[in-house]
Design a protein around this motif. Sequence first.
Motif, short mmCIF file in Angstrom:
data_model
loop_
_atom_site.label_atom_id
_atom_site.label_comp_id
_atom_site.label_asym_id
_atom_site.label_seq_id
_atom_site.Cartn_x
_atom_site.Cartn_y
_atom_site.Cartn_z
N VAL A 37 14.54 2.46 -1.92
CA VAL A 37 14.51 2.45 -3.39
C VAL A 37 14.61 1.04 -3.95
O VAL A 37 14.22 0.77 -5.09
N THR A 38 15.15 0.11 -3.17
CA THR A 38 15.27 -1.27 -3.65
C THR A 38 14.04 -2.11 -3.31
O THR A 38 13.98 -3.29 -3.65
N GLY A 39 13.07 -1.51 -2.63
CA GLY A 39 11.87 -2.23 -2.26
C GLY A 39 11.96 -2.91 -0.90
O GLY A 39 11.04 -3.60 -0.49
N LYS A 40 13.06 -2.69 -0.19
CA LYS A 40 13.26 -3.31 1.12
C LYS A 40 12.53 -2.50 2.19
O LYS A 40 12.63 -1.27 2.23
N ILE A 41 11.82 -3.20 3.06
CA ILE A 41 11.09 -2.54 4.15
C ILE A 41 12.04 -2.32 5.31
O ILE A 41 12.73 -3.24 5.76
N MET A 42 12.07 -1.08 5.83
CA MET A 42 13.00 -0.71 6.89
C MET A 42 12.28 0.07 7.98
O MET A 42 11.17 0.58 7.77
N ILE A 43 12.93 0.16 9.15
CA ILE A 43 12.44 1.04 10.21
C ILE A 43 13.63 1.85 10.75
O ILE A 43 14.80 1.52 10.48
N ASP A 44 13.32 2.90 11.47
CA ASP A 44 14.36 3.74 12.08
C ASP A 44 14.72 3.16 13.45
O ASP A 44 14.01 3.35 14.43
N PHE A 45 15.86 2.44 13.51
CA PHE A 45 16.27 1.80 14.75
C PHE A 45 16.70 2.81 15.81
O PHE A 45 16.85 2.45 16.97
N LYS A 46 16.95 4.04 15.42
CA LYS A 46 17.34 5.06 16.40
C LYS A 46 16.14 5.70 17.08
O LYS A 46 16.29 6.49 18.01
N ASP A 47 14.95 5.38 16.61
CA ASP A 47 13.72 5.93 17.18
C ASP A 47 13.17 4.97 18.24
O ASP A 47 12.76 3.85 17.91
N PRO A 48 13.16 5.37 19.53
CA PRO A 48 12.66 4.48 20.59
C PRO A 48 11.23 3.99 20.34
O PRO A 48 10.90 2.84 20.66
#
Length: 481
Positions: A37-48
Amino acid sequence: MALNKYMHPRNIYKTPPDFGKLSKLFSEFSSISKVDVTGKIMIDFKDPHSLRILTKCLLKSDFNLDVDIPEDRLVPTLPLRLNYILWIEDLLDSIQRRDNIKGIDIGTGACAIYPLLAAVKNKWNFLATETDSESLSKAQENVQKNNLQEIIQLKKNTTQSIISHVFSDDPNQEFDFCMCNPPFYSTLQELYESRSPARLPPKNGFTGSPQELITEGGELEFCRQLIKESKMYKECVNIFTTMVGHKYNVSVLIQQLKLEGIKHTHTEFCQGRVTRWGLAWTFKDYDLIKLVPPRDKPRKKHTPTIYVLPELPNRDNKTDIALNKIKEILDKLDITNNLIDKRGKNVTLDIVAHTNTWSNQRRKRRLERRIETVAKITKPNEEKDEEHKTKLNSESVSGSDLPASTRDDESVCSQDKSFDSNVDDQLVDSVQVCKGQPLVHAFLKLVKKENSTLLELEYLDGNAGKEGLHQIAQYIKNNWK
């Protein structure tokens, strides 16, 4: 707590990667990333899968390396791998070795990550070994894909040795260093139970195959064998190094190197929320601990706690007698103990307690007596109840016609069984079990001084802290005679 500020000062990942830039450069990364929602790009670190894509993209953007990471193999964490290489740079620089560097990577894995990084970064030559055929084949593909086969050689290890096989063809080879990231665990069960339930869940997903994570005897025995084999090739390798994954193994290995008079140093590899350790030793005329000190701010050294042991009745106050008595008490408490040094009248044991068997001894004995009492009451009632049931079955009497005494007996029996179960639960609760890191890890020393035997305890680590070690010491004192 993030440990990035403690990374090696030259590690480029002290500043986190720009995910926005990666998303623009690589469609693969864009497909696994999302915008919050803040515009920050993220990834799922728990996903191998996401970790695999992130690592591949970082290797390409930061080192121009094309690396294929198999789905069933370990995804290397680049900040940690880079920390290790940078530390070896420091070690080599301290002994004035800067050109034509040649190293050994023990257990290079499917990615051959250390040789690839060091080759493109420093132009180091490598002999990389691997025991697993599939990983070796994939490592060869990755080396060839990046046109580095001229400076990276790969060799299959078909023996039980760690480094000896390297010299089987040419015993006169010379290397500047060896490096190794050994498997941490001895069994699958140890792997699954390695994380203390008191710790927060890991931030990153789990990756790796059994052959990459498990070795006979675990990490400690692996490193001990490496030290043993290194003595045979002390003229062939300037500096031997290894990564260590468990903090309580570092102290044991350092103590071993000290006792054998082997010059050494060590360090911490801090990145993200994970800490690993590096251990280096040499048989050459280099004082590594002065050349490359462990850290600018060394760990706080624990001051040993010293007790005077009372004389045993009707026995000479000899160290051997005291040692046998100590081992007898430790065995009773299920505390593993290994003799690591015995010089003259002084003895050093490495002790590890995984279960609290020393606390609340009076309470446990009292509960055990109550269980025995309950059992004595319960057994006659059960026999009496069984007689009533037999009689009722033969006379076909309904439950509503049972004598009041029988119903009372059933009530008493039920209460007794409930009490018995509660006592068992209390006994179980009174013993704390910690999987993974031990409750207490320490050095226990017996020191003969004049007519007295001193018990010296040096705390190393453990979830129970120094207080747990003090409790063990108090138990030994209470049960000494």
